[in-house]
Design an enzyme around this catalytic site. Structure first.
Site, short mmCIF file in Angstrom:
data_model
loop_
_atom_site.label_atom_id
_atom_site.label_comp_id
_atom_site.label_asym_id
_atom_site.label_seq_id
_atom_site.Cartn_x
_atom_site.Cartn_y
_atom_site.Cartn_z
N HIS A 98 -2.93 -3.47 -2.94
CA HIS A 98 -3.29 -4.58 -3.83
C HIS A 98 -2.28 -5.70 -3.63
O HIS A 98 -1.07 -5.45 -3.54
CB HIS A 98 -3.30 -4.11 -5.28
CG HIS A 98 -3.73 -5.17 -6.23
ND1 HIS A 98 -4.87 -5.91 -6.05
CD2 HIS A 98 -3.16 -5.63 -7.38
CE1 HIS A 98 -4.99 -6.79 -7.04
NE2 HIS A 98 -3.97 -6.63 -7.85
N HIS A 132 -2.55 -12.43 -9.51
CA HIS A 132 -3.33 -11.65 -8.54
C HIS A 132 -4.79 -11.63 -8.92
O HIS A 132 -5.16 -11.98 -10.05
CB HIS A 132 -2.76 -10.22 -8.39
CG HIS A 132 -2.56 -9.49 -9.67
ND1 HIS A 132 -3.20 -8.31 -9.97
CD2 HIS A 132 -1.77 -9.76 -10.74
CE1 HIS A 132 -2.81 -7.87 -11.16
NE2 HIS A 132 -1.95 -8.74 -11.65
N CYS A 148 -8.36 -9.33 -3.02
CA CYS A 148 -7.02 -9.74 -3.46
C CYS A 148 -6.17 -10.28 -2.32
O CYS A 148 -5.36 -11.20 -2.51
CB CYS A 148 -6.32 -8.59 -4.16
SG CYS A 148 -6.15 -7.09 -3.16
#
Length: 251
Positions: free
Chosen positions: A30, A42, A161
């Site tokens: 991530h 994010h 992401c």
């Protein structure tokens, strides 16, 4: 930083750094943009689950992450004080503390402006790019802009992401008409899947175990070469199917 690991200590983080953390036993990572004072911006989907929609991988990751999500009635004492317009916001572009972003994982720094040799030496995608980063001020400006305006619908292949962090750092985004985003991680998954399929077909095509072994070793060697070429071809620093993102405030 080096070929073997991109791990970094918290005290060495700088404003505008593109950071990431592995999830689910290093299955995927991530990504986000480090702001300052332990804050990260994010891009997520549904309570921080970094998945797309409708695939077996999505459902597997969703199920694995569910126990790790912080319930809305028990918010993080740090993140809950941040200035989002909706404090219960758990998807889209969000701001959270570094601990919530890491979710128990390690801290890694995404590298920019690497050479082709270095890029190919990193067997795993989603760790570096040939593209150059713009100034920390520009990176942070884009990150906060997307925090206010959003970054579109989350898609594990086309708009994830890593795509978000790459866009913040470079100002580049893949043209919407293409079938795949700029994420190095997604490119690696697709290239690796191609190798697995090719190996399976070779197994079915060979009746002799020795013949299969010889052919499969050769096939895997060629497959790894194809994997590396595909990763490089899909890097944001090489591909041409990208456009410069112009923010409304800059026009």
């Amino acid at each position: 930083m080096g070929v073997l690991t991109n791990k970094i200590k918290r005290e060495n983080l700088k404003t505008g750094d593109h950071i990431y953390s592995y999830r689910l036993a290093y299955t995927y990572s991530h990504h986000g943009i480090y702001v300052d004072a332990g804050n990260v911006i994010h891009f997520t989907r549904e309570e921080g689950q970094e998945t797309g929609t409708g695939t077996v991988l999505d459902r597997f990751i969703d199920f694995s992450l569910l126990p790790r999500q912080r319930p809305l009635d028990n918010p993080c004492p740090i993140c809950s004080d941040q200035s989002n317009s909706d404090q219960s916001k758990r998807d889209g572009v969000i701001s959270s503390c570094l601990d919530c972003f890491l979710s128990g994982g390690g801290l890694y720094l995404y590298e920019y402006g690497v050479t082709r040799t270095f890029f190919l030496a990193k067997a795993r995608g989603g760790t570096c790019t040939l593209a150059s980063s713009e100034s920390p001020e520009q990176v942070i400006h884009r990150a906060f802009y997307f925090l206010r305006k959003g970054f579109g619908d989350y898609d594990v292949i086309k708009n994830n992401c890593e795509d978000f962090a790459l866009c913040c750092k470079t100002g580049l985004k893949v043209i919407p008409t293409v079938s795949m985003g700029q994420s190095g991680q997604a490119a690696s998954f697709q290239a690796a899947a191609g190798i697995v399929i090719s190996s399976s077909l070779l197994f079915l095509a060979r009746s002799s175990p020795l013949g299969f072994l010889a052919t499969n070793v050769t096939g895997l060697a060629g497959g790894y070469g194809t994997y590396c070429v595909n990763r490089l071809a899909n890097d944001i620093g090489v591909r041409r199917d990208v456009m410069k993102v112009v923010l409304e405030e800059e026009t």
